[in-house]
Motif scaffolding. Structure first.
Motif, PDB file in Angstrom:
ATOM      1  N   ALA A  65       0.807  -1.224   0.000  1.00 23.62           N
ATOM      2  CA  ALA A  65       0.000   0.000   0.000  1.00 23.62           C
ATOM      3  C   ALA A  65       0.838   1.272   0.000  1.00 23.62           C
ATOM      4  CB  ALA A  65      -0.937  -0.003   1.207  1.00 23.62           C
ATOM      5  N   ALA A  66       2.145   1.162   0.103  1.00 20.10           N
ATOM      6  CA  ALA A  66       3.023   2.342   0.086  1.00 20.10           C
ATOM      7  C   ALA A  66       4.405   1.907  -0.373  1.00 20.10           C
ATOM      8  CB  ALA A  66       3.096   2.982   1.470  1.00 20.10           C
ATOM      9  N   ASP A  67       5.157   2.858  -0.936  1.00 23.28           N
ATOM     10  CA  ASP A  67       6.534   2.563  -1.317  1.00 23.28           C
ATOM     11  C   ASP A  67       7.347   2.183  -0.075  1.00 23.28           C
ATOM     12  OD1 ASP A  67       5.884   3.233  -3.891  1.00 23.28           O
ATOM     13  OD2 ASP A  67       6.914   5.173  -3.876  1.00 23.28           O
ATOM     14  N   ILE A  68       8.235   1.222  -0.244  1.00 21.66           N
ATOM     15  CA  ILE A  68       9.171   0.863   0.818  1.00 21.66           C
ATOM     16  C   ILE A  68      10.531   1.440   0.455  1.00 21.66           C
ATOM     17  CG2 ILE A  68      10.337  -1.021   2.030  1.00 21.66           C
ATOM     18  CD1 ILE A  68       7.368  -0.796   2.701  1.00 21.66           C
ATOM     19  N   VAL A  69      11.046   2.313   1.319  1.00 20.51           N
ATOM     20  CA  VAL A  69      12.351   2.937   1.103  1.00 20.51           C
ATOM     21  C   VAL A  69      13.379   2.224   1.976  1.00 20.51           C
ATOM     22  CG1 VAL A  69      13.683   5.065   1.357  1.00 20.51           C
ATOM     23  CG2 VAL A  69      11.327   5.153   0.518  1.00 20.51           C
ATOM     24  N   SER A  70      14.506   1.888   1.389  1.00 17.26           N
ATOM     25  CA  SER A  70      15.528   1.147   2.120  1.00 17.26           C
ATOM     26  C   SER A  70      16.114   2.009   3.235  1.00 17.26           C
ATOM     27  CB  SER A  70      16.640   0.694   1.177  1.00 17.26           C
ATOM     28  OG  SER A  70      17.649   0.022   1.898  1.00 17.26           O
ATOM     29  N   PRO A  71      16.076   1.521   4.482  1.00 21.03           N
ATOM     30  CA  PRO A  71      16.674   2.290   5.589  1.00 21.03           C
ATOM     31  C   PRO A  71      18.180   2.089   5.705  1.00 21.03           C
ATOM     32  CG  PRO A  71      15.662   0.301   6.448  1.00 21.03           C
ATOM     33  CD  PRO A  71      15.400   0.303   4.952  1.00 21.03           C
ATOM     34  N   ILE A  72      18.723   1.142   4.948  1.00 26.49           N
ATOM     35  CA  ILE A  72      20.146   0.816   5.063  1.00 26.49           C
ATOM     36  C   ILE A  72      20.738   0.578   3.676  1.00 26.49           C
ATOM     37  CG2 ILE A  72      19.928  -0.220   7.362  1.00 26.49           C
ATOM     38  CD1 ILE A  72      19.948  -2.972   5.991  1.00 26.49           C
ATOM     39  N   ASN A  73      22.058   0.544   3.620  1.00 19.32           N
ATOM     40  CA  ASN A  73      22.740   0.120   2.408  1.00 19.32           C
ATOM     41  C   ASN A  73      22.792  -1.400   2.365  1.00 19.32           C
ATOM     42  OD1 ASN A  73      23.662   2.640   1.162  1.00 19.32           O
ATOM     43  ND2 ASN A  73      24.912   2.880   3.003  1.00 19.32           N
ATOM     44  N   VAL A  74      22.542  -1.954   1.209  1.00 24.90           N
ATOM     45  CA  VAL A  74      22.649  -3.395   1.012  1.00 24.90           C
ATOM     46  C   VAL A  74      23.559  -3.639  -0.187  1.00 24.90           C
ATOM     47  CG1 VAL A  74      21.417  -5.557   0.607  1.00 24.90           C
ATOM     48  CG2 VAL A  74      20.309  -3.730   1.901  1.00 24.90           C
ATOM     49  N   PRO A  75      24.740  -4.260   0.031  1.00 18.37           N
ATOM     50  CA  PRO A  75      25.310  -4.625   1.331  1.00 18.37           C
ATOM     51  C   PRO A  75      25.749  -3.392   2.123  1.00 18.37           C
ATOM     52  CG  PRO A  75      26.896  -5.042  -0.411  1.00 18.37           C
ATOM     53  CD  PRO A  75      25.630  -4.628  -1.092  1.00 18.37           C
ATOM     54  N   ALA A  76      25.951  -3.586   3.411  1.00 17.19           N
ATOM     55  CA  ALA A  76      26.298  -2.474   4.294  1.00 17.19           C
ATOM     56  C   ALA A  76      27.748  -2.035   4.117  1.00 17.19           C
ATOM     57  CB  ALA A  76      26.045  -2.868   5.748  1.00 17.19           C
ATOM     58  N   HIS A  77      28.593  -2.919   3.586  1.00 15.80           N
ATOM     59  CA  HIS A  77      30.010  -2.609   3.382  1.00 15.80           C
ATOM     60  C   HIS A  77      30.451  -3.222   2.059  1.00 15.80           C
ATOM     61  CE1 HIS A  77      30.214  -1.604   7.703  1.00 15.80           C
ATOM     62  NE2 HIS A  77      29.518  -2.713   7.888  1.00 15.80           N
ATOM     63  N   ASP A  78      31.560  -2.727   1.527  1.00 14.72           N
ATOM     64  CA  ASP A  78      32.206  -3.451   0.432  1.00 14.72           C
ATOM     65  C   ASP A  78      32.564  -4.839   0.951  1.00 14.72           C
ATOM     66  OD1 ASP A  78      32.054  -1.046  -0.841  1.00 14.72           O
ATOM     67  OD2 ASP A  78      34.198  -0.848  -1.249  1.00 14.72           O
ATOM     68  N   ASN A  79      32.249  -5.873   0.170  1.00 10.62           N
ATOM     69  CA  ASN A  79      32.558  -7.213   0.649  1.00 10.62           C
ATOM     70  C   ASN A  79      32.964  -8.117  -0.508  1.00 10.62           C
ATOM     71  OD1 ASN A  79      30.101  -9.141  -0.093  1.00 10.62           O
ATOM     72  ND2 ASN A  79      29.253  -7.149   0.464  1.00 10.62           N
ATOM     73  N   ALA A 186      10.416 -13.593  -2.942  1.00 15.76           N
ATOM     74  CA  ALA A 186      11.647 -12.812  -3.021  1.00 15.76           C
ATOM     75  C   ALA A 186      11.483 -11.449  -2.354  1.00 15.76           C
ATOM     76  CB  ALA A 186      12.072 -12.640  -4.479  1.00 15.76           C
ATOM     77  N   ASP A 187      10.276 -10.856  -2.463  1.00  9.90           N
ATOM     78  CA  ASP A 187      10.030  -9.558  -1.840  1.00  9.90           C
ATOM     79  C   ASP A 187      10.033  -9.678  -0.312  1.00  9.90           C
ATOM     80  OD1 ASP A 187       9.584  -8.498  -4.435  1.00  9.90           O
ATOM     81  OD2 ASP A 187       7.524  -9.229  -4.356  1.00  9.90           O
ATOM     82  N   ILE A 188       9.462 -10.763   0.189  1.00 13.05           N
ATOM     83  CA  ILE A 188       9.467 -10.981   1.638  1.00 13.05           C
ATOM     84  C   ILE A 188      10.903 -11.107   2.135  1.00 13.05           C
ATOM     85  CG2 ILE A 188       8.659 -12.483   3.505  1.00 13.05           C
ATOM     86  CD1 ILE A 188       6.440 -10.982   1.987  1.00 13.05           C
ATOM     87  N   GLY A 189      11.735 -11.827   1.378  1.00 13.87           N
ATOM     88  CA  GLY A 189      13.143 -11.947   1.746  1.00 13.87           C
ATOM     89  C   GLY A 189      13.851 -10.605   1.716  1.00 13.87           C
ATOM     90  N   MET A 190      13.533  -9.772   0.717  1.00 10.54           N
ATOM     91  CA  MET A 190      14.158  -8.450   0.648  1.00 10.54           C
ATOM     92  C   MET A 190      13.781  -7.600   1.851  1.00 10.54           C
ATOM     93  SD  MET A 190      13.823  -5.437  -2.223  1.00 10.54           S
ATOM     94  CE  MET A 190      14.737  -6.348  -3.454  1.00 10.54           C
ATOM     95  N   LEU A 191      12.501  -7.644   2.227  1.00 10.49           N
ATOM     96  CA  LEU A 191      12.064  -6.888   3.396  1.00 10.49           C
ATOM     97  C   LEU A 191      12.826  -7.327   4.648  1.00 10.49           C
ATOM     98  CD1 LEU A 191       8.226  -6.902   2.669  1.00 10.49           C
ATOM     99  CD2 LEU A 191       9.711  -4.887   2.648  1.00 10.49           C
ATOM    100  N   ALA A 192      12.991  -8.622   4.796  1.00 10.93           N
ATOM    101  CA  ALA A 192      13.744  -9.132   5.944  1.00 10.93           C
ATOM    102  C   ALA A 192      15.192  -8.664   5.893  1.00 10.93           C
ATOM    103  CB  ALA A 192      13.671 -10.659   5.978  1.00 10.93           C
ATOM    104  N   SER A 193      15.787  -8.627   4.684  1.00  8.34           N
ATOM    105  CA  SER A 193      17.181  -8.198   4.562  1.00  8.34           C
ATOM    106  C   SER A 193      17.362  -6.737   4.938  1.00  8.34           C
ATOM    107  CB  SER A 193      17.686  -8.440   3.133  1.00  8.34           C
ATOM    108  OG  SER A 193      17.179  -7.463   2.231  1.00  8.34           O
ATOM    109  N   LEU A 194      16.274  -5.962   4.897  1.00 10.53           N
ATOM    110  CA  LEU A 194      16.323  -4.553   5.264  1.00 10.53           C
ATOM    111  C   LEU A 194      15.972  -4.335   6.727  1.00 10.53           C
ATOM    112  CD1 LEU A 194      14.548  -2.995   2.132  1.00 10.53           C
ATOM    113  CD2 LEU A 194      16.994  -3.280   2.541  1.00 10.53           C
ATOM    114  N   GLY A 195      15.655  -5.409   7.430  1.00  8.02           N
ATOM    115  CA  GLY A 195      15.295  -5.293   8.837  1.00  8.02           C
ATOM    116  C   GLY A 195      13.894  -4.769   9.063  1.00  8.02           C
ATOM    117  N   ILE A 196      13.041  -4.848   8.034  1.00  8.57           N
ATOM    118  CA  ILE A 196      11.666  -4.343   8.130  1.00  8.57           C
ATOM    119  C   ILE A 196      10.750  -5.463   8.609  1.00  8.57           C
ATOM    120  CG2 ILE A 196       9.709  -3.451   6.803  1.00  8.57           C
ATOM    121  CD1 ILE A 196      11.763  -2.056   4.990  1.00  8.57           C
ATOM    122  N   ALA A 197      10.062  -5.243   9.710  1.00  8.35           N
ATOM    123  CA  ALA A 197       9.235  -6.288  10.321  1.00  8.35           C
ATOM    124  C   ALA A 197       7.776  -6.222   9.890  1.00  8.35           C
ATOM    125  CB  ALA A 197       9.320  -6.200  11.844  1.00  8.35           C
TER     126      ALA A 197
END
Length: 439
Positions: A65-79, A186-197
């Motif tokens: 129902a709304a855009d989800i904006v990433s609160p973090i960098n993914v990945p968080a560091h160069d790896n 895949a979207d559910i996994g992405m949300l989890a990777s962003l720490g969004i509950a």
């Protein structure tokens, strides 16, 4: 919790059906092309604006129902994208390179220190790149490896290779998922990777449905002479469930004006949409058309298609509440075809989904000749397979009568023969829609 009542859309957000139809040139309700009927429905139906928040485990197949904006960098560091050795790209040269190993970087446990020229760090996939390093050489490309040193052969790696950059998948502050997306695994996994509950989603659409006809019997009842079991409610149940709707099965309604009026009024007051099967043709006992017209803004069509010629569409109301209405034919295959090519798209639009069209058409070879009369769109049940020459081909499932439900069960695709097309010869290319993702 939902932020609105179950009432249907306010009148101020809608055009009248007559107004929508007036914009269509050459409108003929007794010979309406498929694409014109779809256009009318698309313009008349409006989304139901009702939002609730759910935990991501419950968000599968819901409409965002709304855009989800990433609160973090993914990945968080160069790896590192590889198991190997992290090194400085500026050290690479046209000859073999001897490097001193300073230590090991693990995923979740970074190497603490700076890497200078002539040095490297053993690194595992996903580990943070050590300070000073910008390149990873896979372990299998090296030679003469020991606990203290390793040789990088000339030309085995280029500067910057095998490094995943900070924010490469998603940068903080950028859109991750857009409003209207139907959330998949895949979207559910992405949300989890962003720490969004939790995420905001559209309220599930409420759809009431029933069959009409004195000849219909429910499973478990005895079949009197001339009666049949009602299969349409079970196919509608399956199609609406797969679409993610909250459903109200109202059973079989007899061909009786009082019973039909009560059913329509109850459906209006408890659902966003109503789907009926039967009663939209010209039979003497078909009171459904009369009741639809009495309760709202409804039009009746004879669509230039096979199967599924008769259909009703509009909006009816009772006690200040309303619902969109789809009056489908009574024959089992016609119910499925009209649902998928008319009702399904409208229901997705009501849900607020951004992708409301059916899956794209595929061009495949017809295995045999198919009889087709110009002037109507035909949806024939087909079996898609791969021929001996490796080319995809399709054959129809035999009898295409609108009451032959077995033909839908055996098919894995629908052959779509466009309005102006005539007979198909063996070897001609035809359009098909595969049932995967549709049924």
């Amino acid at each position: 919790m939902s932020n609105d009542s179950p009432d249907a859309l306010p009148d101020s957000t809608r055009s009248t059906l007559a107004g929508v139809i007036s914009c269509l040139s050459d409108y003929d309700p007794d010979a309406l092309p498929v694409q014109d009927a779809q256009a009318i429905i698309r313009q008349f139906v409006q989304p139901v604006n009702a939002i609730e928040k759910v935990v991501i485990r419950s968000a599968l197949d819901r409409v965002l129902a709304a855009d989800i904006v990433s609160p973090i960098n993914v990945p968080a560091h160069d790896n590192s994208a590889m198991d190997g050795y992290a090194l400085r790209g500026s050290d690479l040269k046209d000859s073999d390179l001897q490097l001193k190993i300073l230590g090991t970087a693990y995923a979740g446990r970074a190497f603490d220190g700076k890497v200078n020229s002539g040095e490297c760090v053993r690194i595992m996939t996903g580990a943070v790149m050590p300070e000073g390093c910008d390149t990873v050489i896979p372990q299998e490309f090296t030679r003469d490896e020991s606990d203290t040193g390793v040789i990088v052969p000339a030309g085995s790696v280029r500067s910057g290779d095998n490094r995943r950059l900070k924010g490469e998948d998603l940068a903080a502050g950028t859109p991750a998922l857009q409003k209207g997306k139907i959330l998949r695994p895949a979207d559910i996994g992405m949300l989890a990777s962003l720490g969004i509950a939790e995420v905001p989603v559209q309220r599930r659409l409420r759809v009431a449905f029933f069959s009409t006809g004195d000849e219909l019997r429910s499973i478990g009842e005895a079949l009197d002479e001339g009666c049949v079991y009602d299969s349409n409610r079970y196919t509608l149940y399956g199609m609406l469930t797969r679409l993610g709707c909250d459903i109200v099965d109202m059973g079989v309604i007899k061909d009786d004006p009082a019973s039909l009026e009560a059913a329509f009024r109850s459906a209006c007051e408890n659902a966003d949409a109503i789907i009926t099967s039967g009663g939209v043709s010209v039979g003497a006992a078909d009171y459904t058309k009369q009741m639809m017209a009495q309760l709202g803004d409804v039009t009746f069509w004879k669509i230039g298609m096979r199967p599924g010629r008769p259909m009703a569409f509009g909006r009816i109301s009772s006690n200040g509440k309303g619902a969109y209405l789809f009056g489908l034919p009574g024959n089992p295959v016609a119910v499925m075809v009209t649902f998928y090519f008319f009702a399904r798209q409208a229901l997705l639009h009501m849900m607020g989904a951004s992708a409301t069209e059916n899956p794209p058409l595929m061009k495949v070879r017809s295995k045999a000749a198919i009889r087709k009369r110009p002037g109507r769109t035909e949806f024939q049940r087909g079996i898609l397979s791969v021929a001996e020459d490796g080319v995809q081909e399709v054959r129809i499932t035999g009898s295409q009568g609108s009451g032959v439900l077995r033909s839908m069960s055996e098919a894995n695709c629908m052959v779509v023969l466009e309005h102006e097309r005539a007979d198909v010869k063996a070897g001609d290319m035809v359009d098909v829609i595969v049932f995967s993702g549709l049924i």
